[in-house]
Design an enzyme around this catalytic site. Structure first.
Site, PDB file in Angstrom:
ATOM      1  N   GLU A 157       0.837  -1.209   0.000  1.00  0.00           N
ATOM      2  CA  GLU A 157       0.000   0.000   0.000  1.00  0.00           C
ATOM      3  C   GLU A 157       0.874   1.262   0.000  1.00  0.00           C
ATOM      4  OE1 GLU A 157      -2.371  -1.588   3.333  1.00  0.00           O
ATOM      5  OE2 GLU A 157      -4.124  -1.109   2.120  1.00  0.00           O
ATOM      6  N   GLU A 175      -3.703  -9.524   3.643  1.00  0.00           N
ATOM      7  CA  GLU A 175      -4.502  -9.208   4.832  1.00  0.00           C
ATOM      8  C   GLU A 175      -5.654 -10.186   5.044  1.00  0.00           C
ATOM      9  OE1 GLU A 175      -3.319  -7.027   2.709  1.00  0.00           O
ATOM     10  OE2 GLU A 175      -2.707  -5.171   3.710  1.00  0.00           O
TER      11      GLU A 175
HETATM   12  C1  3H9 Z   1      -1.562  -5.027   7.096  1.00  0.00           C
HETATM   13  O1  3H9 Z   1      -0.603  -4.687   6.472  1.00  0.00           O
HETATM   14  C2  3H9 Z   1      -2.766  -4.144   7.303  1.00  0.00           C
HETATM   15  C3  3H9 Z   1      -2.815  -2.946   6.388  1.00  0.00           C
HETATM   16  O2  3H9 Z   1      -3.419  -3.263   5.181  1.00  0.00           O
HETATM   17  C4  3H9 Z   1      -3.658  -1.855   6.984  1.00  0.00           C
HETATM   18  C5  3H9 Z   1      -3.171  -1.198   8.217  1.00  0.00           C
HETATM   19  C6  3H9 Z   1      -3.974   0.010   8.585  1.00  0.00           C
HETATM   20  N1  3H9 Z   1       4.106  -7.603  11.991  1.00  0.00           N
HETATM   21  O3  3H9 Z   1       7.327 -15.366   9.117  1.00  0.00           O
HETATM   22  P1  3H9 Z   1       8.707 -15.235   9.662  1.00  0.00           P
HETATM   23  C7  3H9 Z   1       7.507 -11.397  12.570  1.00  0.00           C
HETATM   24  S1  3H9 Z   1      -1.645  -6.532   7.834  1.00  0.00           S
HETATM   25  C8  3H9 Z   1       4.779  -7.973  13.077  1.00  0.00           C
HETATM   26  O4  3H9 Z   1       9.200 -16.290  10.564  1.00  0.00           O
HETATM   27  P2  3H9 Z   1       9.745 -15.547   7.014  1.00  0.00           P
HETATM   28  C9  3H9 Z   1       7.144 -12.844  12.822  1.00  0.00           C
HETATM   29  O5  3H9 Z   1       6.188 -12.958  13.844  1.00  0.00           O
HETATM   30  C10 3H9 Z   1      -0.066  -7.269   7.542  1.00  0.00           C
HETATM   31  N2  3H9 Z   1       5.626  -9.028  13.091  1.00  0.00           N
HETATM   32  O6  3H9 Z   1       9.773 -15.003   8.501  1.00  0.00           O
HETATM   33  C11 3H9 Z   1       8.481 -13.448  13.185  1.00  0.00           C
HETATM   34  O7  3H9 Z   1       8.726 -13.141  14.551  1.00  0.00           O
HETATM   35  P3  3H9 Z   1       9.542 -14.162  15.480  1.00  0.00           P
HETATM   36  C12 3H9 Z   1       0.054  -7.779   6.153  1.00  0.00           C
HETATM   37  C13 3H9 Z   1       5.805  -9.676  11.951  1.00  0.00           C
HETATM   38  O8  3H9 Z   1      10.996 -15.087   6.390  1.00  0.00           O
HETATM   39  C14 3H9 Z   1       9.461 -12.655  12.327  1.00  0.00           C
HETATM   40  O9  3H9 Z   1       8.769 -11.465  11.947  1.00  0.00           O
HETATM   41  N3  3H9 Z   1       1.291  -8.518   6.027  1.00  0.00           N
HETATM   42  C15 3H9 Z   1       5.137  -9.338  10.788  1.00  0.00           C
HETATM   43  O10 3H9 Z   1       9.415 -16.996   6.991  1.00  0.00           O
HETATM   44  C16 3H9 Z   1       9.899 -13.384  11.094  1.00  0.00           C
HETATM   45  O11 3H9 Z   1       8.751 -13.823  10.386  1.00  0.00           O
HETATM   46  C17 3H9 Z   1       1.361  -9.827   6.291  1.00  0.00           C
HETATM   47  O12 3H9 Z   1       0.382 -10.452   6.604  1.00  0.00           O
HETATM   48  C18 3H9 Z   1       4.247  -8.245  10.819  1.00  0.00           C
HETATM   49  N4  3H9 Z   1       3.580  -7.838   9.733  1.00  0.00           N
HETATM   50  O13 3H9 Z   1       8.511 -14.806   6.313  1.00  0.00           O
HETATM   51  C19 3H9 Z   1       2.701 -10.457   6.159  1.00  0.00           C
HETATM   52  N5  3H9 Z   1       5.500 -10.194   9.804  1.00  0.00           N
HETATM   53  O14 3H9 Z   1      10.886 -14.278  14.836  1.00  0.00           O
HETATM   54  C20 3H9 Z   1       3.006 -11.293   7.374  1.00  0.00           C
HETATM   55  C21 3H9 Z   1       6.387 -11.031  10.353  1.00  0.00           C
HETATM   56  O15 3H9 Z   1       9.508 -13.492  16.804  1.00  0.00           O
HETATM   57  N6  3H9 Z   1       4.347 -11.855   7.348  1.00  0.00           N
HETATM   58  N7  3H9 Z   1       6.588 -10.735  11.645  1.00  0.00           N
HETATM   59  O16 3H9 Z   1       8.759 -15.460  15.443  1.00  0.00           O
HETATM   60  C22 3H9 Z   1       4.682 -12.885   6.557  1.00  0.00           C
HETATM   61  O17 3H9 Z   1       3.928 -13.386   5.757  1.00  0.00           O
HETATM   62  C23 3H9 Z   1       6.077 -13.440   6.742  1.00  0.00           C
HETATM   63  O18 3H9 Z   1       6.519 -13.058   8.017  1.00  0.00           O
HETATM   64  C24 3H9 Z   1       7.108 -12.967   5.692  1.00  0.00           C
HETATM   65  C25 3H9 Z   1       8.530 -13.445   6.115  1.00  0.00           C
HETATM   66  C26 3H9 Z   1       6.750 -13.564   4.333  1.00  0.00           C
HETATM   67  C27 3H9 Z   1       7.138 -11.475   5.604  1.00  0.00           C
END
Ligand code: 3H9
Length: 682
Positions: free
Chosen positions: A103, A123
Site C-alpha cells: 500500500e 490481509e
Molecule cells: C496489514 O498490512 C494491514 C494494512 O493493510 C492496513 C493497516 C492500517 N508484523 O514469518 P517469519 C515477525 S496486515 C509484526 O518467521 P519468514 C514474525 O512474527 C499485515 N511481526 O519469517 C516473526 O517473529 P519471530 C500484512 C511480523 O521469512 C518474524 O517477523 N502482512 C510481521 O518466513 C519473522 O517472520 C502480512 O500479513 C508483521 N507484519 O517470512 C505479512 N511479519 O521471529 C506477514 C512477520 O519473533 N508476514 N513478523 O517469530 C509474513 O507473511 C512473513 O513473516 C514474511 C517473512 C513472508 C514477511
C-alpha cells in the site's frame, strides 16, 4: 532510529530499518511521514525514494500493534501524504512487499523492484482487508479482476507478473536497486503530471457480474470466512465511489473485521504457527545433521506421498518396497500425481521429470545405507515396525535419522529395537502426505536435540507446518480425534442421527463430520472378514458390504457421483445396537451434539498440555487447523475453549458427564483454568 534520510543529488532517500521484516510500526510510520514532510518543504529536494534496508521492503503493518490503541500517524495518513506530494516518489521494492508495504508502494508514484520481489495483499489471511487504501488503489492500477484475485485470495505474485500488470514500472538487478531508484527519481524530477494511483480512472470500470462470477468460482474455499466478502465489497466500492468515499468505506469494513472474532483467531494463528517451530528446551545453536539423501520404506499411499515432499524439494529419495509389483504401482502413482499437477498448470513437464529423476525405486533395504534420513511407512503393527527398525539399525550409516511414520504407536518401544534410540524420531505425516501441511514430530525419550532440530528445519524445507509432540497413544491429533469419535458413536446410540452429527460439525466449519470421514476413509480399515463378530456398528456395516464410499454405501447411501443420502438401513442397525445396549433413544439438539463432540476434545487437549505432550496450547490448535480441517477462523480447539471460557467448557462437561464415554475423567488443568478464569492460549 528506524528511519533515516539522506540527500543524493537532489533526491531525498528515506530508508527504513526495522528488522526482521520492516513492519510499519509507529516509529516507521512517523519516520516516513517526517521524510515526506521534509521533502515537501526543502527546496533543494526534487524527488524522493522510499526504500528499506535488510531482507525486505515493508512486509506489512505491524501486526503486534493490532488490538492496541492506535498511535498517530496512521498508515492511511502516511500514504495519503506520499501520494499527495508534488515531487515524484519512487518506491524501491525488494523481498516481500506485502500488505501495508504494498500500500505504501501504491501511494508512491513509481515502483521499481528486484527480480525476486514478491508483491501481495495477504490481509485476508489475517481475517482483514487492506486497510490503507489497497482496495481502492490496486484496482485503479491493475484493473478490477486482477485486483480481486490478489486481494481476496491474498497470494503474492512475482515481480515479473507485477510488471506485466503495470504494478511495477521497471525490474532492476538486486545489487543496483537503490542507485537505479535514485536515477529513476531524478529523471522524473520536475514532471508536471505525476501518476497517482488514487487518481487514475482508466481501469476502474467493471460490470457487476465480475463480482458474482468471482464469488461463485471461489465459494468453496471461502465458506465461513467473513473477510473475503468484505474484500469483494471494498473493491466493488472502488468501482462505484470516488477515492475519498471509497477509502472511507474501506476503513469502515476494515475496522469491523479488526474488531471481529475471526480476525482475532487468524492473527492468533499467524503467531501460533511461528511459535510452533520453536522447541523450548533445544538450544538455538544445536548442530543440524546434513540431509542430502532420503530413504523411505513402504511405497503405499503414505510412503509415496511422503516421498513426493522430498522430491519436490529437490532431495533424492530411495523408495524401498519388498516386492516389485507394489513398488512399480507406488512409483506409478507418484508419477500420476505429478502429471495431474502439471495438467492443472501448477507444475511444468520439466519439473515433473526433474522430480521423478530424483527417485530411485528399490526392493533391497541395503540400498538405504547411504541415506541421511530414513522414514518407515509400513503397516501399522508394532511387531512389523520393530522388525523394520532392527534391520535398519544394521543397515543405516552412523548418525542417520531413523524416523517412523506411525500415527499411534509407542515411539520409545520402536526406538528400543535399535542400538541408537537417540537417532529415532516420529515423523507423523497426514494423508494425503503430499498435500496436508501438518507434520507431528514425535519426540522419543531418548531422541537427540540434533535429530529434533534437524526434523524441524527439514519440515520448513518441505513446506510443512510442524509441531513437536511427546509419546502417547495417538500423539496430539489422533488422541483428541479418538475422543471425539467415541462421543460421536455414543450420540448415535442415544438417538442422534449420523447425518445430524455430521451436519452440526460442518455448520461449525469443519469440512466433514466423523461419519462422512469414516465413509471416505473406508469402514473396513482394520476389519478382518475372517474374524468379524457383529460386535460394533462398524463391523455390522462391513458385514453388509457397507464399507464406505468405495462400495456405494456406508453410514450413508451413495449415488454414482458419490453424493451421500441418509440410510434407513443404518438407522435400523443403530437402533438395534441401542436396544441391545439398553440405551434409550431420545431427541438430541444441535447444541448438545456440538458440546458433546467438542468439549471432551478440549478436555483431552488440556490433559495433553498437563502431561507435557504438547509444548503449548497453540501447538494443539496448529495441529487441528492444519491436519483435521478445524476452521482457521475459529482459531483451534484451545482458542475456542478460551472464547467459550474454561468455566463454561467445564460446566458443559459436567452437564453431560453421566453420558460421556466410560472412563472419562476431567482434566485438572481445565478445572484450574475454570476456577482461576485463566486462558489456555496467551
Ligand atoms: C496489514 O498490512 C494491514 C494494512 O493493510 C492496513 C493497516 C492500517 N508484523 O514469518 P517469519 C515477525 S496486515 C509484526 O518467521 P519468514 C514474525 O512474527 C499485515 N511481526 O519469517 C516473526 O517473529 P519471530 C500484512 C511480523 O521469512 C518474524 O517477523 N502482512 C510481521 O518466513 C519473522 O517472520 C502480512 O500479513 C508483521 N507484519 O517470512 C505479512 N511479519 O521471529 C506477514 C512477520 O519473533 N508476514 N513478523 O517469530 C509474513 O507473511 C512473513 O513473516 C514474511 C517473512 C513472508 C514477511
Amino acid at each position: 532510529m528506524s528511519v533515516s534520510t539522506s540527500k543524493e543529488d537532489g533526491v531525498l532517500v528515506i530508508v527504513s530499518d526495522n528488522p526482521p521484516v520492516n513492519a510499519l510500526g509507529h516509529g516507521v510510520r512517523e519516520g516516513i511521514l517526517r521524510g515526506i514532510e521534509a521533502a515537501r518543504t526543502d527546496q533543494e529536494v526534487t524527488a524522493v525514494v522510499i526504500a528499506c534496508d535488510g531482507r525486505t521492503f515493508h512486509a506489512g503493518a505491524d501486526i503486534t500493534e493490532f488490538g492496541k490503541p492506535p498511535q498517530d500517524p496512521s498508515l492511511p495518513e502516511v500514504i495519503e501524504a506520499i501520494e499527495a506530494l508534488d515531487k515524484p516518489v519512487v518506491a524501491a521494492l525488494h523481498g516481500t512487499t506485502l500488505g501495508g508495504g504494498l500500500e505504501v508502494a501504491l501511494g508512491a508514484h513509481y515502483r521499481l523492484a528486484t527480480p525476486s520481489t514478491k508483491l501481495g495483499l495477504p490481509e485476508v489471511k489475517l481475517g482483514l482487508l487492506p486497510g490503507a487504501g489497497g482496495t481502492q488503489r490496486l484496482p485503479r492500477v491493475v484493473g478490477v479482476e486482477a485486483a480481486l484475485g490478489m486481494i481476496v485470495k491474498g497470494d503474492p505474485i512475482p515481480a515479473k507478473k507485477a510488471e506485466a500488470m503495470g504494478l511495477v514500472d521497471e525490474i532492476v538487478p538486486e545489487s543496483e536497486l537503490r542507485q537505479r531508484a535514485i536515477a529513476f527519481a531524478r529523471s522524473k524530477a520536475g514532471s508536471a503530471e505525476l501518476p497517482r494511483s488514487g487518481r487514475r480512472t482508466d481501469k476502474i470500470t467493471a460490470d457487476g457480474s465480475v463480482f458474482d462470477d468471482f464469488r461463485r468460482a471461489n465459494a468453496r474455499r471461502l465458506r465461513g470466512f467473513e473477510a473475503p466478502e468484505a474484500c469483494i465489497e471494498a473493491v466493488k466500492a472502488a468501482t462505484e465511489l470516488p477515492l475519498e468515499e471509497g477509502l472511507k468505506k474501506e476503513r469502515e469494513l476494515f475496522m469491523k473485521l479488526m474488531m471481529g472474532e475471526q480476525s482475532a483467531a487468524l492473527r492468533y494463528l499467524f503467531f501460533a504457527e511461528r511459535a510452533a517451530s520453536k522447541i523450548d528446551d533445544v538450544p538455538k545453536d544445536t548442530p543440524l545433521i546434513e540431509v542430502k539423501k532420503v530413504g523411505i520404506i513402504g511405497a503405499g499411499t503414505m510412503g509415496g506421498g511422503i516421498a513426493m515432499n522430498f522430491l519436490s524439494a529437490g532431495l533424492p529419495v530411495t523408495l524401498v518396497e519388498r516386492d516389485q509389483a507394489p513398488l512399480d504401482r507406488g512409483v506409478g502413482i507418484i508419477r500420476k500425481n505429478y502429471e495431474a499437477t502439471a495438467a492443472k498448470g501448477r507444475m511444468s513437464p520439466e519439473a515433473v521429470e526433474q522430480a521423478m529423476g530424483l527417485l530411485t525405486p528399490s526392493t533391497d533395504m541395503n540400498d538405504l545405507k547411504d541415506c541421511d534420513l530414513i522414514i518407515e511407512a509400513v503397516f501399522e503393527l508394532m511387531e512389523i515396525k520393530k522388525e523394520v527398525f532392527s534391520r535398519l539399525d544394521s543397515i543405516a550409516k552412523d548418525g542417520a535419522i531413523l524416523a517412523t511414520n506411525t500415527s499411534y504407536l509407542d515411539v520409545n518401544e520402536i526406538a528400543a529395537s535399535t542400538k541408537r534410540p537417540e537417532s529415532v524420531v516420529g515423523l507423523h505425516f497426514f494423508s494425503p502426505a503430499n498435500i496436508m501441511r501438518l507434520l507431528e514430530i514425535v519426540r522419543g525419550e531418548k531422541t537427540s536435540d540434533s535429530v529434533l532440530a534437524t526434523s524441524m528445519a527439514l519440515s520448513k524445507k518441505i513446506r510443512k507446518t510442524a509441531v513437536v509432540a511427546g509419546v502417547c497413544h495417538g500423539f496430539i491429533g489422533n488422541r483428541m480425534l479418538a475422543v471425539r469419535q467415541a462421543e460421536a458413536n455414543n450420540l448415535i446410540l442415544e438417538g442422534a442421527k449420523p447425518w445430524d452429527v455430521d451436519r452440526v460439525l460442518v455448520e461449525f466449519g469443519l469440512p466433514m463430520g466423523p461419519f462422512q470421514m469414516a465413509d471416505l476413509a473406508g469402514l473396513d480399515i482394520g476389519w478382518d472378514p475372517e474374524k468379524t463378530s457383529s460386535s460394533t456398528i462398524r463391523e455390522v456395516l462391513c458385514e453388509r458390504d457397507r464399507r464406505g464410499q468405495k462400495t456405494g454405501a456406508g453410514f450413508y447411501d451413495y449415488d454414482e457421483s458419490r453424493r451421500g443420502a441418509p440410510s434407513a438401513e443404518v438407522e435400523e442397525v443403530v437402533a438395534s445396537f441401542a436396544e441391545r445396549s439398553g440405551r434409550e433413544q431420545r431427541n438430541i439438539g444441535d447444541q448438545e451434539i456440538l458440546e458433546r463432540l467438542l468439549y471432551p476434545m478440549i478436555n483431552e487437549g488440556a490433559k495433553i498440555l498437563e502431561e507435557g505432550i504438547a509444548q503449548r496450547a497453540s501447538d494443539v490448535d496448529i495441529v487441528w487447523v492444519n491436519g483435521y480441517g478445524w476452521p482457521a477462523y475459529r482459531g483451534g480447539p484451545m482458542f475456542f475453549a478460551d472464547q467459550q471460557g474454561a468455566a463454561e467448557v467445564l460446566a458443559g462437561l459436567k452437564r453431560h458427564e453421566a453420558r460421556l464415554q466410560d472412563g472419562f475423567t476431567l482434566s485438572e488443568l481445565l478445572k484450574r483454568k475454570a476456577e482461576e478464569g485463566g486462558r489456555f492460549t496467551g
